[in-house]
Design a protein around this motif. Sequence first.
Motif, PDB file in Angstrom:
ATOM      1  N   GLN A  10       0.828  -1.215   0.000  1.00 18.05           N
ATOM      2  CA  GLN A  10       0.000   0.000   0.000  1.00 18.05           C
ATOM      3  C   GLN A  10       0.864   1.269   0.000  1.00 18.05           C
ATOM      4  N   GLN A  11       1.940   1.243   0.776  1.00 20.22           N
ATOM      5  CA  GLN A  11       2.835   2.398   0.799  1.00 20.22           C
ATOM      6  C   GLN A  11       3.483   2.603  -0.563  1.00 20.22           C
ATOM      7  N   LEU A  12       3.856   1.514  -1.204  1.00 21.06           N
ATOM      8  CA  LEU A  12       4.469   1.620  -2.531  1.00 21.06           C
ATOM      9  C   LEU A  12       3.467   2.155  -3.550  1.00 21.06           C
ATOM     10  N   VAL A  13       2.202   1.733  -3.452  1.00 22.76           N
ATOM     11  CA  VAL A  13       1.172   2.250  -4.358  1.00 22.76           C
ATOM     12  C   VAL A  13       1.025   3.752  -4.168  1.00 22.76           C
ATOM     13  N   HIS A  14       0.994   4.207  -2.925  1.00 29.08           N
ATOM     14  CA  HIS A  14       0.871   5.644  -2.660  1.00 29.08           C
ATOM     15  C   HIS A  14       2.085   6.407  -3.190  1.00 29.08           C
ATOM     16  N   LEU A  15       3.276   5.859  -2.993  1.00 33.63           N
ATOM     17  CA  LEU A  15       4.481   6.504  -3.536  1.00 33.63           C
ATOM     18  C   LEU A  15       4.416   6.586  -5.059  1.00 33.63           C
ATOM     19  N   PHE A  16       3.935   5.517  -5.699  1.00 28.16           N
ATOM     20  CA  PHE A  16       3.818   5.521  -7.160  1.00 28.16           C
ATOM     21  C   PHE A  16       2.798   6.562  -7.605  1.00 28.16           C
ATOM     22  N   LYS A  17       1.682   6.657  -6.881  1.00 25.09           N
ATOM     23  CA  LYS A  17       0.676   7.678  -7.200  1.00 25.09           C
ATOM     24  C   LYS A  17       1.277   9.077  -7.146  1.00 25.09           C
ATOM     25  N   ASN A  20       6.575   8.398  -7.919  1.00 27.52           N
ATOM     26  CA  ASN A  20       7.815   7.684  -7.682  1.00 27.52           C
ATOM     27  C   ASN A  20       7.803   6.365  -8.465  1.00 27.52           C
ATOM     28  N   ALA A  21       8.509   6.328  -9.598  1.00 27.72           N
ATOM     29  CA  ALA A  21       8.531   5.150 -10.471  1.00 27.72           C
ATOM     30  C   ALA A  21       9.237   3.967  -9.810  1.00 27.72           C
ATOM     31  N   GLU A  22      10.208   4.232  -8.939  1.00 25.55           N
ATOM     32  CA  GLU A  22      10.927   3.140  -8.274  1.00 25.55           C
ATOM     33  C   GLU A  22       9.997   2.329  -7.369  1.00 25.55           C
ATOM     34  N   ALA A  23       8.953   2.953  -6.862  1.00 24.35           N
ATOM     35  CA  ALA A  23       7.994   2.236  -6.017  1.00 24.35           C
ATOM     36  C   ALA A  23       7.287   1.156  -6.829  1.00 24.35           C
ATOM     37  N   MET A  24       6.918   1.471  -8.078  1.00 27.20           N
ATOM     38  CA  MET A  24       6.273   0.468  -8.933  1.00 27.20           C
ATOM     39  C   MET A  24       7.270  -0.624  -9.297  1.00 27.20           C
ATOM     40  N   GLU A  25       8.501  -0.251  -9.549  1.00 28.43           N
ATOM     41  CA  GLU A  25       9.533  -1.244  -9.851  1.00 28.43           C
ATOM     42  C   GLU A  25       9.684  -2.231  -8.696  1.00 28.43           C
ATOM     43  N   CYS A  26       9.639  -1.723  -7.487  1.00 31.13           N
ATOM     44  CA  CYS A  26       9.741  -2.583  -6.310  1.00 31.13           C
ATOM     45  C   CYS A  26       8.538  -3.524  -6.223  1.00 31.13           C
ATOM     46  N   LEU A  27       7.330  -3.019  -6.511  1.00 31.75           N
ATOM     47  CA  LEU A  27       6.137  -3.862  -6.512  1.00 31.75           C
ATOM     48  C   LEU A  27       6.247  -4.971  -7.563  1.00 31.75           C
ATOM     49  N   VAL A  28       6.722  -4.605  -8.743  1.00 32.49           N
ATOM     50  CA  VAL A  28       6.874  -5.588  -9.814  1.00 32.49           C
ATOM     51  C   VAL A  28       7.851  -6.675  -9.386  1.00 32.49           C
ATOM     52  N   LEU A  29       9.009  -6.274  -8.875  1.00 34.76           N
ATOM     53  CA  LEU A  29      10.014  -7.257  -8.454  1.00 34.76           C
ATOM     54  C   LEU A  29       9.515  -8.135  -7.313  1.00 34.76           C
ATOM     55  N   ARG A  30       8.744  -7.554  -6.430  1.00 40.01           N
ATOM     56  CA  ARG A  30       8.233  -8.289  -5.264  1.00 40.01           C
ATOM     57  C   ARG A  30       7.266  -9.399  -5.669  1.00 40.01           C
ATOM     58  N   HIS A  31       6.447  -9.153  -6.690  1.00 35.92           N
ATOM     59  CA  HIS A  31       5.363 -10.080  -7.009  1.00 35.92           C
ATOM     60  C   HIS A  31       5.487 -10.761  -8.368  1.00 35.92           C
ATOM     61  N   PHE A  57       0.609  -5.581 -15.925  1.00 34.95           N
ATOM     62  CA  PHE A  57       1.207  -4.451 -15.220  1.00 34.95           C
ATOM     63  C   PHE A  57       0.882  -3.116 -15.888  1.00 34.95           C
ATOM     64  N   ILE A  58       0.642  -3.105 -17.180  1.00 33.00           N
ATOM     65  CA  ILE A  58       0.182  -1.871 -17.834  1.00 33.00           C
ATOM     66  C   ILE A  58      -1.183  -1.492 -17.281  1.00 33.00           C
ATOM     67  N   LYS A  59      -2.076  -2.492 -17.135  1.00 29.12           N
ATOM     68  CA  LYS A  59      -3.397  -2.216 -16.554  1.00 29.12           C
ATOM     69  C   LYS A  59      -3.276  -1.742 -15.102  1.00 29.12           C
ATOM     70  N   VAL A  60      -2.383  -2.369 -14.348  1.00 23.05           N
ATOM     71  CA  VAL A  60      -2.161  -1.965 -12.959  1.00 23.05           C
ATOM     72  C   VAL A  60      -1.716  -0.506 -12.911  1.00 23.05           C
ATOM     73  N   ILE A  61      -0.738  -0.165 -13.717  1.00 22.97           N
ATOM     74  CA  ILE A  61      -0.203   1.200 -13.744  1.00 22.97           C
ATOM     75  C   ILE A  61      -1.276   2.191 -14.160  1.00 22.97           C
ATOM     76  N   ASP A  62      -2.010   1.872 -15.239  1.00 25.14           N
ATOM     77  CA  ASP A  62      -3.069   2.776 -15.711  1.00 25.14           C
ATOM     78  C   ASP A  62      -4.152   2.976 -14.655  1.00 25.14           C
ATOM     79  N   THR A  63      -4.529   1.896 -13.975  1.00 29.89           N
ATOM     80  CA  THR A  63      -5.571   1.987 -12.947  1.00 29.89           C
ATOM     81  C   THR A  63      -5.107   2.846 -11.776  1.00 29.89           C
ATOM     82  N   ILE A  64      -3.886   2.656 -11.348  1.00 30.11           N
ATOM     83  CA  ILE A  64      -3.369   3.444 -10.224  1.00 30.11           C
ATOM     84  C   ILE A  64      -3.224   4.908 -10.622  1.00 30.11           C
ATOM     85  N   ARG A  65      -2.673   5.153 -11.796  1.00 27.99           N
ATOM     86  CA  ARG A  65      -2.484   6.545 -12.247  1.00 27.99           C
ATOM     87  C   ARG A  65      -3.799   7.291 -12.415  1.00 27.99           C
TER      88      ARG A  65
END
Length: 193
Positions: A10-17, A20-31, A57-65
């Motif tokens: 959740q914190q990484l999603v908020h950072l990405f919102k 912060n692109a590195e937050a999404m990179e961390c989510l991708v690597l984690r899962h 992940f494109i859908k994930v990014i678009d939905t979060i953005r």
Amino acid sequence: MHLYQQFTDQQLVHLFKDGNAEAMECLVLRHKDKLYTSIFLLVKDKYLAEDLFQDMFIKVIDTIRSNRYTEEGKFLPWAMRIAHNLCVDHFRRVKRAPTIKTSDNHDIFEVINFSNDNAEERIMKNQSYDRIRRMLDLLPEEQREVIILRHYADLSFKEIATLTNCSINTALGRMRYGLINMRKMMTEKQIAL
């Protein structure tokens, strides 16, 4: 990147919102391992799985953005639901059942880290994984899907039930019968893992 590993999804999603692109990179690597492996086991094609993984992940990014992501549940089950829906959509588009490939050319366990194993242990693990994969291929689709989502994606039975549009009891039953069928195969064919 190491700084973000201690953050929750959740914190990484908020950072990405917040840009912060590195937050999404961390989510991708984690899962990525759980998501990719689950997609691959559903579609049985390495290249198609890679495409669907990227689309997910494109859908994930678009939905979060676009601020459409709601924090009702956990990030992984939400992403897994998107991945599952993409797989279902793919099969609807091509109007065919998933093909079953048992070719050794495509190893779904490339994502597993074998760095601590010696060559003999790696060979034995690969042989065991191949036997399990072949047995999974022989199961009815509903049983195979529940086992994949439970053991490879680590989803709860409640999450599996939601994802597959069935009751929790049905998901539990499919898992039970899938495991019973795999045990029968092991006994009948004298398969050792």
